[in-house]
Scaffold this motif. Structure first.
Motif, short mmCIF file in Angstrom:
data_model
loop_
_atom_site.label_atom_id
_atom_site.label_comp_id
_atom_site.label_asym_id
_atom_site.label_seq_id
_atom_site.Cartn_x
_atom_site.Cartn_y
_atom_site.Cartn_z
N ALA A 1 0.85 -1.19 0.00
CA ALA A 1 0.00 0.00 0.00
C ALA A 1 0.89 1.24 0.00
O ALA A 1 2.03 1.19 0.47
CB ALA A 1 -0.91 0.01 1.23
N ALA A 2 0.36 2.32 -0.55
CA ALA A 2 1.08 3.60 -0.52
C ALA A 2 0.12 4.69 -0.06
O ALA A 2 -1.08 4.64 -0.34
CB ALA A 2 1.62 3.94 -1.91
N TRP A 3 0.68 5.65 0.67
CA TRP A 3 -0.09 6.85 1.08
C TRP A 3 0.41 8.01 0.24
O TRP A 3 1.61 8.34 0.26
CB TRP A 3 0.13 7.11 2.57
CG TRP A 3 -0.39 8.44 3.05
CD1 TRP A 3 -1.46 9.14 2.57
CD2 TRP A 3 0.14 9.23 4.13
NE1 TRP A 3 -1.64 10.30 3.27
CE2 TRP A 3 -0.68 10.39 4.23
CE3 TRP A 3 1.21 9.07 5.01
CZ2 TRP A 3 -0.43 11.38 5.18
CZ3 TRP A 3 1.44 10.05 5.96
CH2 TRP A 3 0.62 11.19 6.05
N VAL A 4 -0.52 8.60 -0.51
CA VAL A 4 -0.18 9.74 -1.38
C VAL A 4 -1.04 10.93 -0.97
O VAL A 4 -2.27 10.82 -0.90
CB VAL A 4 -0.47 9.39 -2.87
CG1 VAL A 4 -0.26 10.62 -3.76
CG2 VAL A 4 0.41 8.23 -3.33
N LYS A 5 -0.38 12.05 -0.68
CA LYS A 5 -1.15 13.29 -0.46
C LYS A 5 -1.14 14.05 -1.78
O LYS A 5 -0.08 14.35 -2.33
CB LYS A 5 -0.55 14.13 0.67
CG LYS A 5 -1.49 15.28 1.11
CD LYS A 5 -0.89 16.08 2.24
CE LYS A 5 -1.14 15.50 3.62
NZ LYS A 5 -2.56 15.55 4.04
N TRP A 6 -2.35 14.30 -2.29
CA TRP A 6 -2.46 14.85 -3.65
C TRP A 6 -2.07 16.33 -3.69
O TRP A 6 -2.41 17.09 -2.78
CB TRP A 6 -3.90 14.66 -4.16
CG TRP A 6 -3.97 14.78 -5.65
CD1 TRP A 6 -4.52 15.79 -6.36
CD2 TRP A 6 -3.43 13.86 -6.60
NE1 TRP A 6 -4.36 15.56 -7.70
CE2 TRP A 6 -3.68 14.38 -7.88
CE3 TRP A 6 -2.73 12.65 -6.50
CZ2 TRP A 6 -3.28 13.72 -9.05
CZ3 TRP A 6 -2.33 12.01 -7.65
CH2 TRP A 6 -2.61 12.56 -8.90
N GLY A 7 -1.39 16.73 -4.78
CA GLY A 7 -0.80 18.06 -4.82
C GLY A 7 -1.52 19.11 -5.63
O GLY A 7 -1.14 20.29 -5.58
N TYR A 8 -2.54 18.74 -6.42
CA TYR A 8 -3.22 19.77 -7.22
C TYR A 8 -4.71 19.44 -7.38
O TYR A 8 -5.12 18.29 -7.23
CB TYR A 8 -2.56 19.93 -8.60
CG TYR A 8 -2.59 18.71 -9.51
CD1 TYR A 8 -3.61 18.55 -10.45
CD2 TYR A 8 -1.60 17.73 -9.45
CE1 TYR A 8 -3.63 17.45 -11.30
CE2 TYR A 8 -1.62 16.63 -10.30
CZ TYR A 8 -2.63 16.49 -11.22
OH TYR A 8 -2.66 15.41 -12.06
N ASN A 9 -5.49 20.49 -7.69
CA ASN A 9 -6.93 20.29 -7.89
C ASN A 9 -7.17 19.70 -9.28
O ASN A 9 -6.56 20.12 -10.25
CB ASN A 9 -7.68 21.61 -7.76
CG ASN A 9 -7.71 22.08 -6.31
OD1 ASN A 9 -7.94 21.29 -5.39
ND2 ASN A 9 -7.43 23.37 -6.10
N THR A 10 -8.07 18.72 -9.37
CA THR A 10 -8.30 18.07 -10.67
C THR A 10 -9.64 18.52 -11.26
O THR A 10 -10.41 19.18 -10.62
CB THR A 10 -8.30 16.53 -10.52
OG1 THR A 10 -9.38 16.14 -9.67
CG2 THR A 10 -7.01 16.03 -9.94
#
Ligand code: COA
Length: 332
Positions: free
Chosen positions: A323-332
């Motif tokens: 598993a990976a934890w990703v904090k998203w960096g931009y609005n989609t």
């Protein structure tokens, strides 16, 4: 501040031909109802053109990443091609992709971790960025599963489809990006999901072809049980390790092998089904491509915004899982 690897662009490629449950009804004794209920799959995409293979789909996905990020292929430093259906045993499919897209300054290599391939590739690529050595890493998950499916095997053939998804990793210091990952291997799973022929142990021969050793073999029931436990446990573990509660998670983006495995993972994490990105119904199990394809779909649907905590989770042949934890960096 700490350098992390942000996902700055996402691209996908799906071949145009559709293989529906109704098509399988013509091949052997099965029903749309059985397949949907047991797996959640309605249809899959198949790359029918015999002159095209995994590198073609990966290059298409990579081109979309370059277009989105408005960069030239010559700016790419590293290409990690995650696949178990390489175009050939060697050279690596990453070399073919590098040549196809004209990434003349990149080096590349293949990564074989089956359905966990993208997750293993993402973790590997993230560490190239964190180490400060490279600035632009393409991680591509892609598989042409139709090339190794036995379309007389009703239990396994219904599960898989073809496709590719790619992400670009770049350094950031704003606290977003790939923040953690947990990866596992347990080689005692080798007997339950494999392609026996074509390697150095059983090179291609009339015997290996007749015995269908170049096709995928799976003990579905055993793999199912291991996948439920593995994916649910590792997803819970990454939350616990990082002090994340279900309220902190915006979306689970799971490997799409079987809807029932996805539901079990979400249940274990205590998150609602509306926080799970699911596209298995349209594409089936595309092996290393499932997570980037699901991410690309979620972005197209503008579901993800800056600051969202995403959990990627996968389980596959080997066994491999993580598993990976990703904090998203931009609005989609
Ligand atoms: N249509 C109709 N019947 C089918 C069928 C099909 N396509 N495929 C299998 N069956 C039959 C079986 O022959 C069996 O019949 P029997 O009881 O007369 O022997 C019956 O359905 C039940 O089979 P079973 O294997 O118990 O079904 P299941 O609920 O375990 O579902 C899978 C089978 C393959 C869908 C499921 O085991 C699975 O998804 N496994 C994990 C696969 C996976 O995730 N692989 C990739 C890992 S990343």
């Amino acid at each position: 501040m700490k350098v992390t690897a942000a996902i700055t662009a996402v691209g996908k490629y799906l071949p145009p031909d559709v293989l529906s449950n109704a098509d399988f009804e013509k091949l052997f004794d099965t029903t749309d109802e059985w397949i949907k209920t047991r797996t959640g799959i309605s249809e899959r995409r198949i790359l029918k053109d015999p002159t095209k293979a995994t590198s073609f789909m990966m290059a298409e996905a990579a081109r979309r990443v370059l277009e989105q990020r408005k960069i030239n292929a010559s700016e790419i430093d590293v290409i990690i091609a995650c696949t178990v259906t390489p175009d050939m045993m060697f050279p690596a499919t990453a070399c073919l992709v590098q040549n196809e897209i004209g990434a003349k300054n990149a080096f590349g290599f293949d990564l074989s971790a089956a359905c966990s391939g993208f997750l293993f590739g993402l973790s590997t690529g993230a560490q190239f960025i964190e180490a400060g050595r490279y600035k632009k890493v393409l991680v591509i998950g892609g598989d042409k599963m139709s090339a190794i499916i036995d379309y007389t095997d009703r239990t396994t053939s219904i599960l898989f489809g073809d496709g590719a998804g790619a992400v670009l990793l770049e350094p950031t210091t704003d606290g977003t990006g790939v923040l953690d990952h947990i990866l596992h291997t347990d080689g005692s799973g080798k007997d339950f999901l494999y392609q026996k022929g074509g390697g150095s142990l059983h090179p291609a021969s009339v015997e290996t072809v007749n015995a269908k050793w170049h096709n995928i073999y799976q003990d579905g029931k055993t793999v199912f049980k291991s996948a439920v436990t593995g994916m649910a446990d590792v997803s819970a573990a990454i939350m616990e390790k990082n002090g994340l509660t279900s309220d902190d998670i915006a979306y689970l983006i799971p490997h799409q092998a079987n809807l029932r495995i996805i539901d079990a993972t979400a249940n274990r994490m205590g998150i609602d089904s509306n926080k799970v990105i699911i596209n298995i119904g349209m594409y089936g199990n595309t092996t290393a491509a499932t997570i980037p394809l699901a991410l690309a779909d979620a972005i197209e649907q503008k579901r993800i915004k800056r600051g969202d905590n995403l959990i990627f989770a996968a389980f596959g042949a080997g066994y491999t899982w993580g598993a990976a934890w990703v904090k998203w960096g931009y609005n989609t």
